[in-house]
Design a protein around this motif. Structure first.
Motif: not given
Length: 232
Positions: A122-129, A110-112, A163-176
């Motif tokens: 502030i970053f939106p995250i999905s309910p699943e994330a 996730i380069q950017d 595990r936690i940093p992986h979930l956070i990074v993927r969660a906040i990167a997903e919508p952008f």
């Protein structure tokens, strides 16, 4: 390492619960407060900090903007806290060293994201994330509570630093729509297939992670990234 200056804004007896644990690379903080507060102070000086609201409580006013349960708030190292919260406020914070945040972003291609966090807070995250994050943090809490040395155990350390940093990074990167590249390079894909074949043919006894690394010539960290990318 937080600098907290909370001022009670309503009448009534004050009750709070605070839990913190972790190591030099990553820390979890959990807080709940029964009164209305003006929150001031500063986040940890040497970490990136991510905050989400707990399962209960109402939205908060964070830096002049209402923030609800489907958002992640980001503090750069040492940034000011500017928040007003209602009675029943619950928050979960995760602080990670800048080096570990950088390596997590790079490890998952996730380069950017690091540039995004310089501009946004502030970053939106999905309910699943959000649900996945809360479940993993619940697991980490339980492991830490069961051990005298808490977060120094390997199981808890893996959750805190991988595990936690992986979930956070993927969660906040997903919508952008951040530029994302799979870590499954040709070499890593070949290693993964070799590992899958090995595991299929050698069920008992349990295989050690270090044995898989020796088998394929990849590092333990790379192996973890590759497995988490494919299998979660």
């Amino acid at each position: 390492s937080w600098n907290l200056d909370f001022r009670q804004l309503d009448r009534g007896p004050f009750k709070a619960a605070l839990t913190q644990y972790g190591n030099s690379n990553a820390q979890v903080g959990i807080g709940s407060f029964n009164r209305k507060f003006d929150q001031r102070g500063a986040a940890p000086e040497d970490c990136m900090t991510f905050a989400i609201l707990g399962r209960k409580g109402s939205p908060i006013i964070w830096r002049g903007v209402e923030n609800d349960h489907n958002k992640v708030m980001i503090y750069r190292p040492g940034e000011e806290i500017d928040c007003s919260s209602e009675p029943g406020f619950e928050v979960i914070t995760y602080s990670i060293s800048e080096e570990l945040f950088h390596s997590t972003c790079q490890g998952f291609g996730i380069q950017d994201l690091e540039k995004f966090t310089l501009k946004r807070r502030i970053f939106p995250i999905s309910p699943e994330a959000r649900r996945n994050l809360l479940e993993i943090i619940d697991t980490t809490n339980r492991i830490a509570a069961e051990c005298v040395n808490g977060a120094s155990t390997k199981a808890s350390r893996d959750l805190l630093e991988l595990r936690i940093p992986h979930l956070i990074v993927r969660a906040i990167a997903e919508p952008f729509d951040c530029a994302t590249q799979s870590p499954l390079t040709v070499r890593n894909m070949r290693a993964l297939r070799e590992i899958e074949k090995h595991l299929k043919n050698h069920t008992p006894p349990p295989t050690k992670v270090r044995d898989l690394c020796e088998l394929t010539g990849i590092s333990e960290r790379t192996l973890q990234y590759v497995f988490m990318w494919k299998y979660g």
